[in-house]
Design a protein around this motif. Structure first.
Motif, PDB file in Angstrom:
ATOM      1  N   PHE A 342      40.444  76.984  32.269  1.00 16.08           N
ATOM      2  CA  PHE A 342      40.648  76.921  33.711  1.00 16.08           C
ATOM      3  C   PHE A 342      39.780  77.968  34.402  1.00 16.08           C
ATOM      4  O   PHE A 342      39.541  79.054  33.878  1.00 16.08           O
ATOM      5  N   LEU A 343      39.331  77.630  35.599  1.00 13.18           N
ATOM      6  CA  LEU A 343      38.644  78.569  36.485  1.00 13.18           C
ATOM      7  C   LEU A 343      39.469  78.710  37.757  1.00 13.18           C
ATOM      8  O   LEU A 343      40.037  77.736  38.246  1.00 13.18           O
ATOM      9  N   PRO A 401      27.691  73.082  46.687  1.00 14.09           N
ATOM     10  CA  PRO A 401      26.553  73.970  46.425  1.00 14.09           C
ATOM     11  C   PRO A 401      26.893  75.144  45.514  1.00 14.09           C
ATOM     12  O   PRO A 401      26.070  75.547  44.690  1.00 14.09           O
ATOM     13  N   THR A 402      28.117  75.708  45.668  1.00 17.62           N
ATOM     14  CA  THR A 402      28.401  76.960  44.983  1.00 17.62           C
ATOM     15  C   THR A 402      29.875  77.064  44.616  1.00 17.62           C
ATOM     16  O   THR A 402      30.752  76.673  45.387  1.00 17.62           O
ATOM     17  N   LEU A 403      30.131  77.621  43.436  1.00 17.05           N
ATOM     18  CA  LEU A 403      31.445  78.141  43.063  1.00 17.05           C
ATOM     19  C   LEU A 403      31.296  79.645  42.912  1.00 17.05           C
ATOM     20  O   LEU A 403      30.277  80.120  42.397  1.00 17.05           O
ATOM     21  N   ARG A 435      40.897  79.072  47.604  1.00 14.53           N
ATOM     22  CA  ARG A 435      40.835  79.252  46.155  1.00 14.53           C
ATOM     23  C   ARG A 435      41.325  77.983  45.467  1.00 14.53           C
ATOM     24  O   ARG A 435      42.318  77.391  45.876  1.00 14.53           O
ATOM     25  N   TRP A 436      40.614  77.600  44.399  1.00 17.19           N
ATOM     26  CA  TRP A 436      40.873  76.368  43.675  1.00 17.19           C
ATOM     27  C   TRP A 436      41.064  76.667  42.193  1.00 17.19           C
ATOM     28  O   TRP A 436      40.396  77.526  41.632  1.00 17.19           O
ATOM     29  N   VAL A 463      40.882  68.928  38.788  1.00 17.07           N
ATOM     30  CA  VAL A 463      41.205  69.728  39.968  1.00 17.07           C
ATOM     31  C   VAL A 463      42.722  69.790  40.080  1.00 17.07           C
ATOM     32  O   VAL A 463      43.387  68.753  40.164  1.00 17.07           O
ATOM     33  N   CYS A 464      43.273  71.011  40.060  1.00 15.19           N
ATOM     34  CA  CYS A 464      44.725  71.177  40.133  1.00 15.19           C
ATOM     35  C   CYS A 464      45.170  71.270  41.589  1.00 15.19           C
ATOM     36  O   CYS A 464      44.489  71.817  42.439  1.00 15.19           O
TER      37      CYS A 464
END
Length: 465
Positions: A342-343, A401-403, A435-436, A463-464
């Protein structure tokens, strides 16, 4: 001697009557008054027999009164005396500043800088038990106050000003910043041989970031209580300096700092900082053992858990884990070259609307030609003009585009189609800079192509909520 009740347990004598008074209503002379407010400045000046604690206390009128509290050197002052503490000061005498200039360390005559907004101060230290200071509970009841004196300047605007502008034209403006990182307290010896402590705290708002420099034992100790990505400071009469090429905000004798005040702009910045720092608790999915299956909300079916059992990674930890797997030949031989976890990241924005207007939400390649589509219907209708076969279009990688997280950033991350659909659906409720919790997998670690995080290919597959 200092006032008799110098510790945490001091209470005003029951036979003594005090009048609750706002700072602007204080009068010179002998008056039994009590002032309630928050500590916005603190300094300590030791001598052979006494310890002078100089406080700036801001009350409900947003005015500040200087409080001189004397303590015997044999006993420490109350432990609750620090920036942001809400206190009640009991005094029997209100004095006026004498207006005399003092000599600085260079021998120059200068007016002493004071945090007080009135030409008066309260003195606690006649040797009587009738003067003292007590801690009271915070008055943050969820209601927002407004800043009544001066306006708010963004950090970017403040840092762009010349130092003379800060000292002259901008004295009534305030900074509202959040704490990002605490430095270490350092001791510095001045040219005059005096030892002083200093601490640099990295602060930020939505426009910029820089160091906020504290001087003096008491201010530095107060600053060590700050919580990164949570504590918000409202700084009144900030000063600016340049250290090398680095621009800094400096706290001096006339600077007032309110910690987590109940004002709307401070509450907004606290929420922004907490989201950025990941302190807002999210629901976690626990994976106990390898081989277990976990259902991810908004994703059809189940995801088989492969590889290692670690649940939550930062982007930097993903890279380090991949490097470790490359070094660990035995793990690769045992089929341990699949990394999954997880991230917990922030997605600053998605480009769905822009790509939709350009007709490029979906993208694919066939016969060395690139095909795009604006929606699912057009996606299904794409036929290669060369081979006349249907073209499998996927979501455009430019959609996200970005995480980013506290450790690193990831440009143009790969998502599965199901993860993209989940992201777009939930984005309508959450929006930018939230935040994801994402499920990722990195496979084919040994390949040299598709390098996304140092090595291997990272794909967001869940995706949680």
């Amino acid at each position: 001697m200092g006032f008799d009740g110098h510790g945490d347990d001091w209470r005003p004598p029951s036979e003594q009557k005090y009048k609750e008074t706002l700072v602007p209503n204080l009068k010179l002379g002998k008056h039994n008054v009590v002032v309630t407010g928050r500590i916005v400045s603190i300094s300590v000046f030791p001598s052979k027999s006494t310890l002078l604690v100089l406080l700036g206390v801001e009350d409900a009128s947003h005015h500040i009164i200087e409080v001189k509290a004397y303590f015997p050197t044999t006993a420490p002052p109350p432990t609750f005396l620090h920036l942001g503490a809400r206190v009640r000061v009991y005094s029997t005498f209100t004095a006026a500043f004498d207006g005399k200039k003092r000599e600085n360390e260079k021998g120059e005559k200068m007016e002493r800088k004071t945090v007080s907004t009135v030409p008066l101060f309260l003195s606690l230290g006649s040797g009587s038990s009738t003067t003292g200071i007590v801690s009271v509970d915070t008055n943050d009841d969820g209601k927002s106050e407004s800043i009544t004196r001066g306006g708010i300047l963004s950090l970017k605007e403040f840092l762009s000003l010349r130092e003379e502008e800060v000292e002259c034209d901008m004295r009534d403006l305030k900074l509202v910043v959040a704490v990002k990182k605490l430095g270490f307290v350092r001791s510095i010896t001045t040219k005059q041989g005096r030892e002083i402590q200093t601490l640099a705290v990295e602060v930020f708002d939505e426009s910029a970031s820089c160091d906020l420099v504290f001087w003096g034992d008491a201010m530095c100790m107060s600053a060590t209580k700050f919580t990164p990505y949570s504590t918000v400071l409202v700084i009144d009469r900030a000063h600016k300096s340049t250290y090398g090429t680095k621009k800094q905000v400096v706290v001096r004798g006339d600077t007032a700092i309110d910690v987590d005040p109940p004002i709307e702009c401070a509450r907004w910045l606290k929420s922004f900082a907490q989201n950025l720092g990941g302190l807002v608790k999210k629901r976690e999915v626990e994976i106990r053992d390898e081989g277990k299956k976990v259902k991810v909300p908004w994703i059809d079916g189940e995801i088989e858990w492969k590889g290692r059992a670690k649940v939550l990674y930062t982007l930097a930890q993903v890279e380090e884990a991949l490097r470790e797997m490359h070094r660990n030949v035995e793990a690769q031989e045992e089929g341990g070259n699949v990394l999954m976890g997880f991230l917990n990241v922030i997605i600053p924005r998605i480009e769905y609307r822009e790509l939709e207007e350009q007709g490029k939400v979906f993208r694919g390649e066939c016969c060395e030609r690139i095909y795009t589509a604006a929606n699912s219907q057009q996606r299904r209708q794409q036929i290669c003009k060369t081979c006349n076969k249907p073209i499998p279009l996927s979501y455009n990688p430019a959609l996200v585009p970005t995480l980013l997280d506290e450790a690193a950033t990831l440009q143009r991350p790969r998502f599965t189609d199901g993860a993209y659909e989940a992201l777009i659906k939930i984005w309508q409720e959450k929006g930018a800079w939230e935040r994801w919790s994402l499920v990722f997998v990195v496979d084919e670690v040994g390949e040299e192509e598709d390098v996304e995080v140092g090595m291997g290919r990272i794909v967001i597959c869940g995706v949680c909520e």
